[in-house]
Scaffold this active site. Structure first.
Site, PDB file in Angstrom:
ATOM      1  N   ASP A   1      -5.828   1.802  -6.244  1.00 10.26           N
ATOM      2  CA  ASP A   1      -6.263   0.753  -5.019  1.00 10.26           C
ATOM      3  C   ASP A   1      -7.439   0.814  -4.736  1.00 10.26           C
ATOM      4  O   ASP A   1      -7.841   1.846  -4.040  1.00 10.26           O
ATOM      5  CB  ASP A   1      -5.475   1.518  -3.756  1.00 10.26           C
ATOM      6  CG  ASP A   1      -3.698   1.182  -3.999  1.00 10.26           C
ATOM      7  OD1 ASP A   1      -3.229   1.038  -5.059  1.00 10.26           O
ATOM      8  OD2 ASP A   1      -3.193   1.412  -2.829  1.00 10.26           O
TER       9      ASP A   1
ATOM     10  N   LYS B   1      -4.270  -6.528  -1.019  1.00 14.53           N
ATOM     11  CA  LYS B   1      -3.704  -5.478  -0.167  1.00 14.53           C
ATOM     12  C   LYS B   1      -4.559  -5.753   0.960  1.00 14.53           C
ATOM     13  O   LYS B   1      -5.561  -5.768   1.247  1.00 14.53           O
ATOM     14  CB  LYS B   1      -4.118  -3.809  -0.849  1.00 14.53           C
ATOM     15  CG  LYS B   1      -3.437  -2.835   0.252  1.00 14.53           C
ATOM     16  CD  LYS B   1      -3.555  -1.593  -0.563  1.00 14.53           C
ATOM     17  CE  LYS B   1      -3.186  -0.346   0.321  1.00 14.53           C
ATOM     18  NZ  LYS B   1      -3.216   0.963  -0.369  1.00 14.53           N
TER      19      LYS B   1
ATOM     20  N   LYS C   1       0.415  -6.655  -0.800  1.00 11.47           N
ATOM     21  CA  LYS C   1       0.822  -5.369  -0.435  1.00 11.47           C
ATOM     22  C   LYS C   1       0.310  -5.242   0.970  1.00 11.47           C
ATOM     23  O   LYS C   1      -0.931  -5.278   1.154  1.00 11.47           O
ATOM     24  CB  LYS C   1       0.222  -4.122  -1.249  1.00 11.47           C
ATOM     25  CG  LYS C   1       0.744  -2.649  -0.573  1.00 11.47           C
ATOM     26  CD  LYS C   1       0.279  -1.527  -1.607  1.00 11.47           C
ATOM     27  CE  LYS C   1       0.545  -0.445  -0.855  1.00 11.47           C
ATOM     28  NZ  LYS C   1       0.133   1.082  -1.549  1.00 11.47           N
TER      29      LYS C   1
END
Length: 179
Positions: free
Chosen positions: A53, A115, A145
């Site tokens: 991430d 994300k 996400k």
């Protein structure tokens, strides 16, 4: 489970194929040099992370330097070709145009997901509006996400209905209890 890179490798008795591990990269500001992010991501994967991430450079997003954003994401993508890569764009700090441009840069650079948030930016975390915009921008090509500020089941469901394919939760039990 998402961990800081310094927590890797996790002991075998914790992992043993039972967990998918993600590690953050360039956390929390994204202001690191791309080469540093790439090295951090590569080491995390070498030490057991299945996913990375990465926080993209918010200053580049805010000033319209999406060529640099794309290069940043591509550097990490090339360093971890077999891992799932999520580009954290800090959507709450961006305009709709900037969110869409960041999503296009992530898709072009080879990210697997976009994300919403680290959950640490003062502008806030996930929103239904941002998730819907991100989904419209990336279509079915990337996952979306939603992360940051998801603390109840109703909000979690709204994010999923808006197009999120994953949720980042630090309050999982509370979210499940309120469904």
């Amino acid at each position: 489970v998402c961990v800081s890179p310094s927590m890797l490798p996790l002991p075998d008795d914790i992992v043993l194929g039972r967990l998918k591990l993600a590690a953050v990269c360039g956390f929390p500001s994204g202001a690191h040099h791309s080469e540093v992010k790439a090295a951090e991501a590569a080491r995390s994967v070498a030490e057991g992370a299945d996913e990375v991430d990465m926080v993209v450079n918010l200053a580049w997003e805010a000033t319209g330097r999406f060529d640099r954003v794309e290069e940043d994401i591509r550097a990490v993508r090339e360093a971890v070709p077999g891992a799932v890569l999520k580009a954290i764009i800090e959507s709450a700090a961006l305009t709709d145009e900037q969110i869409a441009a960041a999503c296009r840069a992530a898709a072009s650079a080879g990210a697997d997901f976009v994300k919403t948030s680290t959950g640490f930016h003062p502008a806030g975390g996930a929103s239904v509006h941002a998730v819907a915009l991100m989904r419209r921008t990336v279509g079915d090509a990337l996952g979306v996400k939603a992360s940051g500020g998801i603390r109840d089941g109703k909000f979690a469901v709204e994010l999923l209905e808006a197009g999120a394919t994953r949720l980042g939760l630090s309050s999982s039990a509370r979210v499940l209890d309120t469904l």
